[in-house]
Write a protein that holds these residues in place. Structure first.
Motif: not given
Length: 218
Positions: A5-6, A105-106, A207-209, A215-216
Motif C-alpha cells: 500500500g505504500v 474523513l478522519g 486511514a487504513w480504509g 490502492d484499489g
C-alpha cells in the motif's frame, strides 16, 4: 495491510511501520471508551475523577480565559471548518490528494461517531446538554492525529519516532482542548478522556480504509 500500500496509488496515509502500534492503541481506546460509556450511561453527576480534577482546575481568569475561549472556537461550527479547510488546501497544494481525503474523513467520521455516542450514552451536564464524549476534544484530537500521521509519512519515520510523535500529538491536543472545555464548564474531565479515546479508535481505521480504497484493494 501489507507494505504494498505504500507504493501503489500514492503515498499511504497510514505508514506501514506504525500500523501494528496504532492498531493496538485504537483497540485500547475503544475498550476504554466502551467502559466509560457504560459507567456514565444516563448519568448527570461528576464522578470521583471529575471532582478531583475540578479541585485543581477551578475556572480561569483573563488572559487564560481568553485562551480557553479561543480553543473552544476551534471546535465550533465556524472554527473547525476553517482549520480543516486550510489543511486540505495545504495538502492539495503539496499534491497529496489522499492526505486531503484523510483530513476530511478522519475528522468527519470521528465527530460523527462522537455525536452518535452522546445520544447512546445519554450523560448530561447543565441540564439536558449531552456531554459524553467531548465532541470538541474528539475533533481536535482527531485533527492532531491526522496531521501527525501525515508528517510521519512525509518524513518517512519509523516506529521509534513515529509512535511517540503520534501519541504526543494526540495527548497534547486532548489536554489543551480538554482543559478549555473543563475550565469553561462545558464538559466533565472524563468526557475529555472519552473524546481522546474516540479519536484514537476511529482515525487509524479510517486511514487504513482510505489506503485500501486508494490502492484499489477490495
Amino acid at each position: 495491510m501489507g507494505e504494498r500500500g505504500v507504493q501503489v496509488g500514492g503515498r499511504a496515509v497510514l505508514p506501514g511501520a506504525l500500523r501494528p502500534w496504532l492498531g493496538g492503541i485504537a483497540g485500547l481506546g475503544a475498550v476504554v471508551l466502551f467502559g466509560l460509556g457504560v459507567l456514565f450511561a444516563g448519568d448527570s453527576r461528576p464522578g470521583v475523577v471529575d471532582l478531583r480534577v475540578w479541585a485543581v482546575v477551578n475556572g480561569a481568569a483573563p488572559p487564560w480565559l481568553y485562551v480557553a475561549q479561543a480553543m473552544d472556537f476551534l471546535g465550533e461550527p465556524v472554527g473547525a471548518p476553517l482549520l480543516v479547510g486550510a489543511t486540505v488546501v495545504g495538502c492539495l497544494l503539496l499534491r497529496r490528494p489522499r492526505a486531503a481525503v484523510l483530513v476530511v474523513l478522519g475528522v468527519g467520521v470521528t465527530v460523527g461517531v462522537a455525536k452518535v455516542l452522546k445520544s447512546l450514552v445519554g450523560r448530561t451536564i447543565h441540564g439536558d446538554n449531552l456531554s459524553f464524549p467531548s465532541g470538541h476534544t474528539a475533533f481536535f484530537t482527531s485533527f492532531a492525529l491526522v496531521v501527525a500521521l501525515l508528517v510521519a509519512g512525509w518524513l518517512r519515520v519509523g516506529r521509534t519516532v513515529g509512535v511517540p510523535l503520534v501519541l504526543a500529538s494526540t495527548l497534547l491536543a486532548a489536554a489543551v482542548m480538554g482543559w478549555a472545555q473543563v475550565v469553561l464548564g462545558a464538559h466533565y474531565p472524563t468526557d475529555v478522556v472519552g473524546g481522546w479515546c474516540t479519536a484514537v479508535a476511529v482515525v487509524p481505521v479510517v486511514a487504513w480504509g482510505v489506503d485500501r480504497v486508494a490502492d484499489g484493494r477490495r
